[in-house]
Design an enzyme around this catalytic site. Structure first.
Site, PDB file in Angstrom:
ATOM      1  N   GLY A  23       0.820  -1.212   0.000  1.00 34.58           N
ATOM      2  CA  GLY A  23       0.000   0.000   0.000  1.00 34.58           C
ATOM      3  C   GLY A  23       0.850   1.257   0.000  1.00 34.58           C
ATOM      4  O   GLY A  23       2.083   1.208   0.061  1.00 34.58           O
ATOM      5  N   GLU A  48      -1.727  -9.164  -4.815  1.00 37.02           N
ATOM      6  CA  GLU A  48      -0.614  -9.816  -5.508  1.00 37.02           C
ATOM      7  C   GLU A  48       0.261  -8.822  -6.278  1.00 37.02           C
ATOM      8  O   GLU A  48       1.486  -8.843  -6.152  1.00 37.02           O
ATOM      9  CB  GLU A  48      -1.159 -10.870  -6.471  1.00 37.02           C
ATOM     10  CG  GLU A  48      -0.090 -11.534  -7.304  1.00 37.02           C
ATOM     11  CD  GLU A  48      -0.653 -12.411  -8.397  1.00 37.02           C
ATOM     12  OE1 GLU A  48       0.158 -13.100  -9.043  1.00 37.02           O
ATOM     13  OE2 GLU A  48      -1.875 -12.407  -8.635  1.00 37.02           O
ATOM     14  N   ILE A 137       0.341   1.746  12.425  1.00 38.75           N
ATOM     15  CA  ILE A 137       0.270   2.905  11.545  1.00 38.75           C
ATOM     16  C   ILE A 137      -1.210   3.169  11.307  1.00 38.75           C
ATOM     17  O   ILE A 137      -1.894   2.388  10.657  1.00 38.75           O
ATOM     18  CB  ILE A 137       0.985   2.639  10.192  1.00 38.75           C
ATOM     19  CG1 ILE A 137       2.394   2.110  10.405  1.00 38.75           C
ATOM     20  CG2 ILE A 137       0.968   3.888   9.327  1.00 38.75           C
ATOM     21  CD1 ILE A 137       3.322   3.034  11.161  1.00 38.75           C
ATOM     22  N   LYS A 141      -8.312   9.318  11.229  1.00 35.67           N
ATOM     23  CA  LYS A 141      -9.737   9.120  11.450  1.00 35.67           C
ATOM     24  C   LYS A 141     -10.057   8.512  12.811  1.00 35.67           C
ATOM     25  O   LYS A 141     -11.179   8.109  13.067  1.00 35.67           O
ATOM     26  CB  LYS A 141     -10.327   8.204  10.356  1.00 35.67           C
ATOM     27  CG  LYS A 141      -9.960   8.561   8.936  1.00 35.67           C
ATOM     28  CD  LYS A 141     -10.382   9.961   8.561  1.00 35.67           C
ATOM     29  CE  LYS A 141     -10.068  10.287   7.114  1.00 35.67           C
ATOM     30  NZ  LYS A 141      -8.693  10.501   6.798  1.00 35.67           N
TER      31      LYS A 141
END
Length: 149
Positions: A23, A48, A137, A141
């Protein structure tokens, strides 16, 4: 704020596992961790192609960094148990999360399962396998959420 030397001292010579390694946040963590000479960098990712990309990038930019790319899901306690038992991480950076608010609002069950239950599963795996440090991490929010986040 930590100095580069302090971060190197935290990472160097340790087995480090990063969840959500492909990510936006996880991949940047992997890039930086690879520069601090971990004993082994374990890239853990559900997607993947994202895992393939960050693994290939680390191979090119930090070829001396021993690493292992593992395709997996933080929502699976059984899989986490197997991976933690096999890789024996000493430090876990948990970055796997559904972070995009509109997608989370459209898919609240997925967001809950990943962000809450996945985090719990990772934390429990850390406890069960004697992980010394878990770094969560998060996003901004967490306080007074105005949405499903």
């Amino acid at each position: 704020m930590q100095s580069a030397d302090e971060l190197r001292g935290f990472i160097a010579g340790r087995r480090v596992l990063v969840t959500g390694a492909g990510g936006s946040i996880g991949s940047e963590l992997c890039r930086q961790i690879a520069q601090f000479a971990p004993e082994r960098l374990i890239l853990f990712e559900l997607g993947e192609y994202a895992l393939y990309q960050i693994d290939a990038e680390i191979a090119e930019t930090a070829p001396v960094c021993p690493r292992e790319a593992i395709l997996g899901d933080v929502r699976s306690p059984a899989q986490l148990k197997e991976i933690f038992a096999r890789t024996r991480p000493e430090c876990v950076f948990h970055a796997a999360a559904i972070k995009h608010v509109p997608l989370a609002e459209l898919n609240p069950i997925e967001a809950l399962e990943t962000n809450a239950l996945g985090t719990r599963a990772v934390a429990e795996a850390c406890i069960q396998h004697g992980v010394q440090d878990m770094v969560l991490i998060s996003t901004d929010k967490a306080v007074r959420p105005a949405s499903v986040m």
